[in-house]
Design a protein around this motif. Structure first.
Motif, mmCIF file in Angstrom:
data_model
loop_
_atom_site.group_PDB
_atom_site.id
_atom_site.type_symbol
_atom_site.label_atom_id
_atom_site.label_comp_id
_atom_site.label_asym_id
_atom_site.label_seq_id
_atom_site.Cartn_x
_atom_site.Cartn_y
_atom_site.Cartn_z
ATOM 1 N N UNK A 199 -8.565 3.345 4.862
ATOM 2 C CA UNK A 199 -7.385 3.406 4.007
ATOM 3 C C UNK A 199 -6.348 2.360 4.417
ATOM 4 N N UNK A 200 -6.134 2.181 5.700
ATOM 5 C CA UNK A 200 -5.136 1.219 6.177
ATOM 6 C C UNK A 200 -5.514 -0.210 5.795
ATOM 7 N N UNK A 201 -6.787 -0.555 5.976
ATOM 8 C CA UNK A 201 -7.240 -1.908 5.610
ATOM 9 C C UNK A 201 -7.192 -2.074 4.095
ATOM 10 N N UNK A 202 -7.645 -1.063 3.367
ATOM 11 C CA UNK A 202 -7.649 -1.124 1.905
ATOM 12 C C UNK A 202 -6.234 -1.325 1.355
ATOM 13 N N UNK A 203 -5.277 -0.515 1.801
ATOM 14 C CA UNK A 203 -3.903 -0.645 1.318
ATOM 15 C C UNK A 203 -3.275 -1.964 1.747
ATOM 16 N N UNK A 204 -3.587 -2.413 2.948
ATOM 17 C CA UNK A 204 -3.084 -3.705 3.412
ATOM 18 C C UNK A 204 -3.592 -4.859 2.570
ATOM 19 N N UNK A 205 -4.777 -4.705 2.017
ATOM 20 C CA UNK A 205 -5.345 -5.754 1.153
ATOM 21 C C UNK A 205 -4.794 -5.678 -0.268
ATOM 22 N N UNK A 206 -4.673 -4.472 -0.784
ATOM 23 C CA UNK A 206 -4.231 -4.310 -2.178
ATOM 24 C C UNK A 206 -2.776 -4.718 -2.342
ATOM 25 N N UNK A 207 -1.962 -4.367 -1.359
ATOM 26 C CA UNK A 207 -0.536 -4.674 -1.429
ATOM 27 C C UNK A 207 -0.278 -5.869 -0.509
ATOM 28 N N UNK A 254 3.226 -11.248 -13.195
ATOM 29 C CA UNK A 254 3.978 -9.990 -13.186
ATOM 30 C C UNK A 254 3.233 -8.914 -12.404
ATOM 31 N N UNK A 255 1.920 -8.839 -12.596
ATOM 32 C CA UNK A 255 1.071 -7.890 -11.857
ATOM 33 C C UNK A 255 1.181 -8.129 -10.347
ATOM 34 N N UNK A 256 1.055 -9.380 -9.927
ATOM 35 C CA UNK A 256 1.135 -9.710 -8.499
ATOM 36 C C UNK A 256 2.539 -9.411 -7.971
ATOM 37 N N UNK A 257 3.573 -9.699 -8.761
ATOM 38 C CA UNK A 257 4.944 -9.399 -8.357
ATOM 39 C C UNK A 257 5.150 -7.902 -8.180
ATOM 40 N N UNK A 258 4.625 -7.100 -9.094
ATOM 41 C CA UNK A 258 4.741 -5.639 -8.978
ATOM 42 C C UNK A 258 4.043 -5.147 -7.714
ATOM 43 N N UNK A 259 2.843 -5.667 -7.435
ATOM 44 C CA UNK A 259 2.149 -5.293 -6.191
ATOM 45 C C UNK A 259 2.990 -5.650 -4.972
ATOM 46 N N UNK A 260 3.577 -6.829 -5.002
ATOM 47 C CA UNK A 260 4.396 -7.284 -3.893
ATOM 48 C C UNK A 260 5.610 -6.376 -3.704
ATOM 49 N N UNK A 261 6.294 -6.028 -4.795
ATOM 50 C CA UNK A 261 7.477 -5.181 -4.708
ATOM 51 C C UNK A 261 7.133 -3.777 -4.219
#
Length: 184
Positions: free
Chosen positions: A101-109, A166-173
């Motif tokens: 989960x930690x690696x997955x979330x670190x990659x997605x966000x 916009x998608x990448x910006x939302x992930x970043x935010x």
């Protein structure tokens, strides 16, 4: 040298895809490297699936190499450093508790640099299979977005590029908000 690099990225030499694969692998091991720009540029010079495959496999391979290097060479030295840094030790504890989960979330966000995730996962007790699975699943949406953006830029579809940005910006935010919550 500059012309050769440009020719490789622009797909103008034999086996350019192979050079691009290794370039993406190398760049993915460098913190704060311009992976989005390079991935978009590579994708813009290929059919979509080919560009996406080069980007996905290259960044995953580079992540795997840095993970293995961290696990085998840097582990003892890095543990001393990480335990002194509060935010890094929190992330390491999260990885130790649930590595996938930690690696997955670190990659997605995309807030934590990919190289940092590779290094921290390498010094933790995360297994190789768990790391690769989480890396592939986590990189998939972001690399897909970068590759699609590059392909759409080449096609001149600026509306689609704006939606991807916009998608990448939302992930970043979302990542910034989670990082603030996690750090406090």
């Amino acid at each position: 040298m500059e012309k050769l690099l440009t020719d490789i990225i622009q797909n103008e030499v034999s086996f350019a895809w192979l050079y691009q694969f290794f370039l993406m692998a190398f760049v993915s091991m460098i913190p704060f490297a311009p992976i989005p720009v390079l991935a978009a540029f590579i994708a813009s010079n290929h059919a979509f699936f080919t560009g996406f495959t080069i980007n996905m496999l290259g960044t995953t391979f580079g992540s795997f190499l840095l993970f293995l290097f961290s696990k085998s060479v840097l582990r003892s030295v890095s543990l001393n450093y990480v335990t002194k840094k509060k935010h890094l030790s929190k992330y390491l504890a999260l990885i130790e508790k649930n590595g996938f989960l930690a690696v997955l979330l670190g990659r997605i966000i995309p807030v934590v640099p990919s190289a940092g995730i590779n290094l921290l996962a390498g010094i933790s007790n995360v297994r190789v299979g768990t790391f690769i699975g989480a890396t592939v699943l986590g990189k998939l949406p972001i690399i897909l977005g970068y590759s699609l953006a590059g392909h759409q830029i080449a096609a001149g579809n600026w509306g689609t590029v704006l939606m991807i940005a916009l998608y990448v910006l939302i992930l970043f935010l979302i990542g910034v908000k989670l990082k603030r919550k996690w750090s406090s």
